[in-house]
Design an enzyme around this catalytic site. Structure first.
Site, PDB file in Angstrom:
ATOM      1  CD  GLU A 114      -3.350  13.094  -4.645  1.00 47.52           C
ATOM      2  OE1 GLU A 114      -3.547  12.299  -5.833  1.00 47.52           O
ATOM      3  OE2 GLU A 114      -3.845  12.737  -3.512  1.00 47.52           O
ATOM      4  CB  CYS A 127      -6.988  20.535   2.228  1.00 44.79           C
ATOM      5  SG  CYS A 127      -6.291  18.850   2.943  1.00 44.79           S
ATOM      6  CB  CYS A 134       2.470   9.887   6.055  1.00 44.08           C
ATOM      7  SG  CYS A 134       2.481  10.585   7.718  1.00 44.08           S
ATOM      8  CB  CYS A 138      -2.860   6.326  10.809  1.00 42.93           C
ATOM      9  SG  CYS A 138      -1.773   7.719  11.673  1.00 42.93           S
ATOM     10  CB  CYS A 141      -4.495   7.413   7.040  1.00 44.53           C
ATOM     11  SG  CYS A 141      -3.721   8.665   6.116  1.00 44.53           S
ATOM     12  N   GLY A 185       0.926  13.747   5.080  1.00 41.62           N
ATOM     13  CA  GLY A 185       1.972  14.074   5.543  1.00 41.62           C
ATOM     14  C   GLY A 185       1.634  14.289   7.166  1.00 41.62           C
ATOM     15  CD  GLU A 186       1.891  14.664  12.401  1.00 43.72           C
ATOM     16  OE1 GLU A 186       0.891  14.252  12.293  1.00 43.72           O
ATOM     17  OE2 GLU A 186       2.159  15.945  12.948  1.00 43.72           O
ATOM     18  CB  SER A 217      -4.603  18.254  10.763  1.00 45.84           C
ATOM     19  OG  SER A 217      -5.102  16.891  11.462  1.00 45.84           O
ATOM     20  CB  SER A 240      -5.744  12.909  13.822  1.00 45.00           C
ATOM     21  OG  SER A 240      -5.650  13.839  12.666  1.00 45.00           O
ATOM     22  CG  LEU A 241      -8.912  11.633  20.412  1.00 44.38           C
ATOM     23  CD1 LEU A 241      -7.408  11.376  21.457  1.00 44.38           C
ATOM     24  CD2 LEU A 241      -9.829  12.395  21.367  1.00 44.38           C
ATOM     25  CG  HIS A 242      -8.936   9.368  14.324  1.00 45.03           C
ATOM     26  ND1 HIS A 242      -9.685  10.208  13.961  1.00 45.03           N
ATOM     27  CD2 HIS A 242      -7.810   9.697  13.631  1.00 45.03           C
ATOM     28  CE1 HIS A 242      -9.271  10.982  13.100  1.00 45.03           C
ATOM     29  NE2 HIS A 242      -8.214  10.731  12.764  1.00 45.03           N
ATOM     30  CG  ASN A 316     -13.558  10.020   3.357  1.00 45.24           C
ATOM     31  OD1 ASN A 316     -14.907  10.271   3.306  1.00 45.24           O
ATOM     32  ND2 ASN A 316     -12.861  10.844   4.140  1.00 45.24           N
ATOM     33  CB  CYS A 359      -9.768  13.331   5.890  1.00 40.30           C
ATOM     34  SG  CYS A 359     -10.315  15.108   5.758  1.00 40.30           S
TER      35      CYS A 359
HETATM   36  N1  SAH Z   1      -0.981  13.694   9.440  1.00 37.21           N
HETATM   37  C1  SAH Z   1      -1.759  14.789   9.958  1.00 37.21           C
HETATM   38  C2  SAH Z   1      -2.564  15.510   8.910  1.00 37.21           C
HETATM   39  C3  SAH Z   1      -3.137  14.752   7.793  1.00 37.21           C
HETATM   40  S1  SAH Z   1      -4.352  13.792   8.070  1.00 37.21           S
HETATM   41  C4  SAH Z   1      -3.058  14.221  10.861  1.00 37.21           C
HETATM   42  O1  SAH Z   1      -2.885  12.635  11.069  1.00 37.21           O
HETATM   43  O2  SAH Z   1      -3.622  14.805  11.566  1.00 37.21           O
HETATM   44  C5  SAH Z   1      -5.722  14.673   7.756  1.00 37.21           C
HETATM   45  C6  SAH Z   1      -7.088  14.089   8.423  1.00 37.21           C
HETATM   46  O3  SAH Z   1      -7.529  13.201   7.754  1.00 37.21           O
HETATM   47  C7  SAH Z   1      -6.623  13.347   9.935  1.00 37.21           C
HETATM   48  O4  SAH Z   1      -7.389  13.843  10.767  1.00 37.21           O
HETATM   49  C8  SAH Z   1      -6.729  11.959   9.688  1.00 37.21           C
HETATM   50  O5  SAH Z   1      -6.769  11.178  10.819  1.00 37.21           O
HETATM   51  C9  SAH Z   1      -7.999  12.091   8.604  1.00 37.21           C
HETATM   52  N2  SAH Z   1      -8.010  10.606   7.992  1.00 37.21           N
HETATM   53  C10 SAH Z   1      -7.133   9.819   7.534  1.00 37.21           C
HETATM   54  N3  SAH Z   1      -7.629   8.635   6.776  1.00 37.21           N
HETATM   55  C11 SAH Z   1      -8.952   8.924   6.832  1.00 37.21           C
HETATM   56  C12 SAH Z   1     -10.114   8.291   6.290  1.00 37.21           C
HETATM   57  N4  SAH Z   1      -9.996   7.101   5.543  1.00 37.21           N
HETATM   58  N5  SAH Z   1     -11.305   8.713   6.606  1.00 37.21           N
HETATM   59  C13 SAH Z   1     -11.386  10.114   7.062  1.00 37.21           C
HETATM   60  N6  SAH Z   1     -10.430  10.731   7.677  1.00 37.21           N
HETATM   61  C14 SAH Z   1      -9.430  10.237   7.607  1.00 37.21           C
HETATM   62 FE1  SF4 Z   2       0.101  10.270   8.305  1.00 36.39          FE
HETATM   63 FE2  SF4 Z   2      -1.806  11.621   9.156  1.00 36.39          FE
HETATM   64 FE3  SF4 Z   2      -2.460   9.553   7.668  1.00 36.39          FE
HETATM   65 FE4  SF4 Z   2      -1.582   9.092  10.103  1.00 36.39          FE
HETATM   66  S1  SF4 Z   2      -3.601  10.131   9.446  1.00 36.39           S
HETATM   67  S2  SF4 Z   2      -0.799   8.121   8.214  1.00 36.39           S
HETATM   68  S3  SF4 Z   2      -0.151  10.778  10.597  1.00 36.39           S
HETATM   69  S4  SF4 Z   2      -1.275  11.577   7.210  1.00 36.39           S
END
Ligand code: SAH
Ligand code: SF4
Length: 372
Positions: A114, A127, A134, A138, A141, A185-186, A217, A240-242, A316, A359
Site C-alpha cells: 500500500e 507515503c 515488516c 512494534c 503498528c 516496512g523498515e 523514517s 520513530s522514537l515514541h 491511530n 500511519c
Molecule cells: N518502519 C519505519 C517506517 C514505517 S512506519 C518506522 O518505523 O519509522 C511509519 C510511521 O508510522 C512511524 O513513525 C511509525 O512509528 C508510525 N506508526 C506506526 N503505527 C502507528 C499507529 N498505530 N499510530 C500512529 N503512528 C504509527
Molecule cells: Fe515496522 Fe515501522 Fe511498523 Fe515498527 S513502526 S513494525 S518498524 S513499519
C-alpha cells in the site's frame, strides 16, 4: 540466444521465469545504466540507444517495449524476447473524506503493498512502502502484525511514486512535492534498494526530485544511519522514537534491545555532522504510557545533541492493539513542556483514518477488494 544472454549476465538475480514460455528472461529495470549500455552495445546498437531506453524505462515510465516509439521494431522485438518490464499494478483506490488517497498495489508475484497520497494546501506528499510487511513487530503498528515477506525492488518503490503522482495530478492538478518512506516496512533493513530508489527518484533521468523533499523514517538502526552519513546521503531522516528511555522504548519496540537510544542518538549526531540534513523525532502519544510530564522532560533532554524537530503524532487505532490515544489536556501539557524549552514541535493531524490510510494502519486490510 537466451542461454548465451544469461551466461553473459551470469547472475541469477536477473533471471525470472516467464510464465508463458518458461524461457528465462530478465527484469530490465534491474539493470544499471552501465549494464543497459553493455547489453545494447552487445546487440550492435549505437551508444545513444541506452539513453533512449533508459528514459523510456524511468522518466517516461513505459510499461511495455511497444511504447518505445523511437526504437526500431526489430530492437523492440529483441528487447521483448530477452527482457521483461514488471510494473506495479494498481489494485484498489480508496479515497478518504479528507482527500487522502490510499492505493493498494499488486506486485508481479501477486503480493500486495500500500501507498498513500496526502494532499495539503501547499504540497502533495506520497507515503511509500519499502517492504512487503515488516520484520520488526512494534506493538502499536498494524504493519508490524504482518510478517515480512520480502524487500521491495527499487523499481517497485519508484512505481509507487509514479502511480501516486498520477493521482496527485488528477485530484489536485499538481504533482507530488514530497516523498516519505513511511509506508509498510523498515527502509533501513532494505538499504540498498531504498538508496537506489532514491537515486532514481532524484536523478534527472528519473523524476528529478530534490533530495530535500525526501524523508526516510526509521525505527532506528544505528549502524545503517552511520553508513548513510558516510555515504553522504543528504535526505531528511525521521526517527520513530515514541519513548525517551530504554525501558519504555524496548517495551514497545523490540529493535531498541539491539539499538538502544544512546547508540541511535550518537549515530544521528554523526549523520547531522556529516550531512547537515534535517532530523525529526516522531513521537506517538500513547495514553498513560509515554505522555506524562516526566516523559516530556526525558524527550526534551534527547533534543540537545543536534538540531531536531519533534512531530507529535496522534495514535491511530489498530484492531487488536490495546493502546489508546492520549487526552487533549495531556497532549497540550506535553507539547507546552517542549515549547517552553524552545524545542520546535508540531502536532500532526492524522490523515485518511476512515480508510485505514494513516500511519501504522497499512496492513492490506482490503486485499480482496477490486479496483474502483
Ligand atoms: N518502519 C519505519 C517506517 C514505517 S512506519 C518506522 O518505523 O519509522 C511509519 C510511521 O508510522 C512511524 O513513525 C511509525 O512509528 C508510525 N506508526 C506506526 N503505527 C502507528 C499507529 N498505530 N499510530 C500512529 N503512528 C504509527
Ligand atoms: Fe515496522 Fe515501522 Fe511498523 Fe515498527 S513502526 S513494525 S518498524 S513499519
Amino acid at each position: 540466444m537466451l542461454l548465451i544472454a544469461n551466461l553473459f549476465w551470469g547472475c541469477g538475480r536477473f533471471i525470472i521465469a516467464n510464465r508463458i514460455t518458461f524461457a528465462p528472461v530478465k527484469d530490465i529495470r534491474r539493470l544499471s545504466f552501465t549494464e543497459l549500455q553493455t547489453a545494447l552495445s552487445g546487440m550492435g546498437e549505437p551508444p545513444f540507444r541506452a539513453n533512449q531506453v533508459y528514459e523510456w524505462l524511468w522518466k517516461k515510465g513505459a510499461r511495455s517495449f511497444d511504447e518505445m516509439s523511437n526504437l526500431s521494431k526489430s530492437l523492440r522485438h529483441r528487447l521483448r524476447s530477452e527482457f521483461v518490464i514488471l510494473p506495479v499494478q494498481e489494485n484498489l483506490v480508496q479515497r478518504s473524506q479528507d482527500g487522502t488517497i490510499k492505493l493498494g498495489m499488486r506486485l508481479h508475484d501477486g503480493r500486495l503493498i500500500e501507498g498513500v497520497m496526502i494532499p495539503e494546501a501547499t504540497r502533495n506528499t506520497a507515503c511509500v512502502s519499502s517492504q512487503v510487511g515488516c520484520s520488526l513487530s512494534c506493538t502499536f503498528c498494524a504493519t508490524g502484525m504482518l510478517k515480512r515477506e520480502r524487500n521491495l525492488e527499487p523499481a517497485e518503490i519508484y512505481d509507487q511514486v509514479t502511480l501516486l503522482n498520477k493521482h496527485a495530478l488528477a485530484t489536485t492538478g499538481r504533482p507530488l512535492t514530497n516523498i516519505v518512506y513511511m509506508g509498510m516496512g523498515e527502509p533501513l533493513l532494505n538499504y540498498d534498494n531504498v538508496m537506489e530508489s532514491i537515486r532514481l527518484i532524484t536523478s534527472p533521468q528519473g523524476l528529478g526530485m530534490a533530495p530535500k523533499r525526501i524523508t526516510v523514517s526509521t525505527s532506528g538502526i544505528a549502524r545503517t544511519i552511520r553508513r548513510m552519513a558516510d555515504e553522504g546521503v543528504a535526505i531528511n531522516l525521521a526517527l520513530s522514537l515514541h519513548a525517551a528511555n530504554d525501558a519504555k522504548r524496548t517495551a514497545i519496540m523490540d529493535i531498541n534491545r539491539s539499538n538502544p537510544i544512546d547508540e541511535v542518538m550518537s549515530a544521528l549526531a554523526y549523520f547531522y555532522e556529516k550531512t547537515g540534513s534535517k532530523i525529526t523525532f516522531e513521537y506517538i502519544l500513547l495514553n498513560n504510557f509515554n505522555d506524562s510530564p516526566q516523559d516530556a522532560e526525558a524527550l526534551a533532554s534527547l533534543c540537545r545533541r543536534f538540531p531536531v524537530f519533534v512531530n507529535i503524532i496522534e495514535f491511530n487505532p489498530v484492531e487488536g492493539i490495546p493502546f489508546k490515544k492520549t487526552t487533549r489536556e495531556k497532549r497540550e501539557a506535553f507539547v507546552n513542556t517542549l515549547r517552553r524549552k524552545n524545542i520546535p514541535v508540531a502536532v500532526r493531524r492524522s490523515r485518511g483514518k476512515d480508510i485505514d490510510a494513516a500511519c501504522g494502519q497499512l496492513a492490506n486490510k482490503n486485499r480482496n477488494a477490486s479496483i474502483n
